[in-house]
Design a protein around this motif. Structure first.
Motif, short mmCIF file in Angstrom:
data_model
loop_
_atom_site.label_atom_id
_atom_site.label_comp_id
_atom_site.label_asym_id
_atom_site.label_seq_id
_atom_site.Cartn_x
_atom_site.Cartn_y
_atom_site.Cartn_z
N ASP A 3 0.85 -1.19 0.00
CA ASP A 3 0.00 0.00 0.00
C ASP A 3 0.88 1.24 0.00
OD1 ASP A 3 -2.10 1.71 0.12
OD2 ASP A 3 -2.51 1.42 2.25
N PRO A 5 2.07 5.06 -0.27
CA PRO A 5 1.42 6.31 0.14
C PRO A 5 1.05 7.15 -1.07
CG PRO A 5 3.79 6.43 0.51
CD PRO A 5 3.50 5.01 0.13
N SER A 6 -0.03 7.90 -0.94
CA SER A 6 -0.46 8.79 -2.01
C SER A 6 0.40 10.04 -2.02
CB SER A 6 -1.92 9.19 -1.79
OG SER A 6 -2.32 10.21 -2.68
N CYS A 17 -11.88 9.76 -1.31
CA CYS A 17 -11.93 9.89 0.15
C CYS A 17 -12.97 8.91 0.68
CB CYS A 17 -12.27 11.32 0.56
SG CYS A 17 -13.94 11.84 0.09
N ARG A 72 -6.90 10.42 -1.14
CA ARG A 72 -5.85 9.77 -1.92
C ARG A 72 -5.95 10.23 -3.38
NH1 ARG A 72 -5.99 4.92 -4.71
NH2 ARG A 72 -8.01 4.43 -3.75
#
Length: 220
Positions: A3, A5-6, A17, A72
């Motif tokens: 995962d 990070p954005s 969101c 994101r």
């Protein structure tokens, strides 16, 4: 799967969101709270997001304010991925840019390309659940005005054959709308201020004048 990070969201970014997908319209700072600080995300930023995944009747939109977790960033939809509402919004945005190129910069070539891009964005719209009557009304307006404005750019550049094609495209749309006077789309337009004098007067006359000038230039 990892995962990752954005990236940090900026105004204009498409984001996801907890409430759905939308676009960031504003970023502001808010006072930090103890609970927010413990969560490890930046509590000082508040993101205002216009949701595109929610559709309400008429022209109503849903706006949310998000702090934690932050939205994101996601890639923007390609034209083929856009629904009818998104395509019309894109065309309206391109129209605004083209108008600036035409009026302020006098760059008729760039204005033509941008107006034509707006027309192409909605030329083959497949109507779906997002196609409210308001969206359909907006589609007519952006198609007619961008076609006529593209024709004007062509005239400025001496491209008379192209000018005639764009102007005739506007006339086809106006004639179709004229045949449905009093129906839902026409009623929406007139209630919102696009009166018949503009639809079937100013806009139609502009189209006819460009077609007539094109015929003269071609010697026809």
């Amino acid at each position: 799967a990892v995962d990752y990070p954005s990236v940090v969201p900026h105004v204009g970014d498409d984001v996801v969101c907890q409430y759905g997908r939308g676009r960031v319209t504003q970023i502001s700072r808010v006072a930090a709270t103890t609970n927010d600080t413990k969560k490890g995300s930046d509590p000082m930023l508040k993101y205002t997001i216009a949701l595109s995944s929610w559709r309400l009747n008429g022209r109503s939109t849903v706006t949310v304010h998000v702090t934690n977790p932050p939205p994101r960033v996601v890639r923007k939809h390609t034209l083929s991925e856009m629904d009818a509402h998104e395509k019309v919004s894109l065309a309206q945005s391109q129209k605004s840019k083209a108008t600036s190129y035409f009026s302020q910069k006098k760059d008729y070539e760039l204005a033509l390309t941008t107006y034509a891009g707006a027309v192409d964005a909605v030329r083959n719209v497949q109507h779906d659940h997002t196609s409210t009557n308001e969206v359909r009304a907006d589609l007519v307006v952006v198609m007619v005005t961008c076609s006529n404005n593209a024709a004007t750019c062509c005239a400025k550049l001496g491209k008379w054959e192209e000018a005639s094609k764009f102007a005739k495209n506007a006339l086809i749309l106006l004639d179709a709308l004229y045949g449905k006077r009093g129906k839902k789309i026409h009623t929406i337009l007139t209630k919102e201020g696009t009166i018949n004098a503009k639809l079937f007067g100013e806009w139609r006359v502009k189209s006819y004048l460009i077609v007539a000038r094109s015929c003269m230039e071609a010697g026809g």
